[in-house]
Design a protein around this motif. Structure first.
Motif, short mmCIF file in Angstrom:
data_model
loop_
_atom_site.label_atom_id
_atom_site.label_comp_id
_atom_site.label_asym_id
_atom_site.label_seq_id
_atom_site.Cartn_x
_atom_site.Cartn_y
_atom_site.Cartn_z
N LYS A 48 -5.78 -21.18 -45.55
CA LYS A 48 -6.59 -21.64 -44.43
C LYS A 48 -6.26 -20.78 -43.21
N SER B 274 -13.13 -32.85 -40.36
CA SER B 274 -13.02 -33.78 -39.24
C SER B 274 -14.00 -34.94 -39.44
N ASN C 102 -3.35 -29.33 -42.85
CA ASN C 102 -3.30 -28.52 -41.64
C ASN C 102 -1.90 -28.68 -41.04
N ASP D 189 -8.15 -35.12 -47.15
CA ASP D 189 -7.51 -34.43 -46.03
C ASP D 189 -6.18 -35.14 -45.78
N ARG E 19 -14.76 -33.82 -34.31
CA ARG E 19 -14.32 -33.29 -33.01
C ARG E 19 -15.50 -32.83 -32.17
#
Ligand code: E4P
Length: 217
Positions: free
Chosen positions: A83, A164, A28, A6, A132
């Motif tokens: 995404k 996450s 992201n 990530d 999260r």
């Protein structure tokens, strides 16, 4: 289990790819901002470094905007996965991407019912955000187990991508819960290799080996 990084840090990615253990990459908008580089440039570079799926996130909130952005991102390289946020519009776009043969990663999933809808929409990957949820006082890993059971009950082939992730223990628990993939920050990926008893044991073995005065070669 597929392990993704990530990150948008291509120097770190280049280094970890040499292990042969990196199956893909997720990004992201926050990670793109952190890179300080144009998104198309970073995604293209990452796609050249890994053969596996590379998630690139749309920024539009409306269906037409998501479709236009997603098609543009998918054209960067064959291994781009678009995404899409887990919203009503995101799932409408996901269904259309599936029809067009564009791979999708539905992100920001926090409930099993959301994951069910994403699978029905034809998502390639669903990204439940473990850390999260834990931060929020819930049990992120329980969500992975619930999604696994639902997908298995109905034979959905949407892959569960545990996201996450904060610790090596998260990776282990996701694997035990049957997650297909986990996307891991580089520091946590590095931590997966380590155990203090490995270091201690190796130190002792090397000290004892030195005493033998031998050489294997
Ligand atoms: C992955 O797709 C997500 O972008 C990422 O795992 C989010 O992680 P965070 O909650 O640590 O920001």
């Amino acid at each position: 289990m597929q392990l993704f990084l990530d990150t948008t840090d291509t120097a770190v990615l280049k280094d970890l790819v040499t292990t042969g253990l990196v199956d893909g990459v997720t990004t992201n908008p926050t990670l793109i901002a952190k890179s300080g580089r144009p998104m198309a440039e970073v995604i293209a570079e990452i796609c050249g470094l890994v053969e596996g799926p590379v998630s690139a996130e749309v920024a539009a909130m409306d269906v037409e905007g998501m479709l236009a952005e997603g098609r543009k991102l998918a054209a960067i390289a064959p291994n781009v996965v678009v995404k899409v946020p887990l919203t009503r519009n995101g799932l409408i776009a996901t269904r259309e991407f599936a029809v067009e043969g564009i791979q999708t990663n539905v992100t920001l999933c926090f409930s099993a019912s959301q994951a069910l809808l994403a699978a029905k929409a034809g998502a390639s990957y669903i990204s439940p955000f473990i850390g999260r949820l834990d931060d929020h006082g819930a049990d992120g890993m329980e969500l992975i187990s619930e999604i696994r059971a639902i997908y298995d009950n109905y034979g959905y082939d949407t892959e569960i991508l545990a996201a996450s992730i904060r610790t090596p223990a998260h990776v282990t628990a996701a694997a035990l819960a049957g997650s297909d993939c986990a996307t891991i920050p580089p520091a946590t990926f590095e931590a997966l290799f380590k155990h203090p008893l490995t270091d201690k044991g190796l130190e002792q073995f090397m000290a004892d080996w030195a005493k033998t005065g031998q050489s294997i070669l």
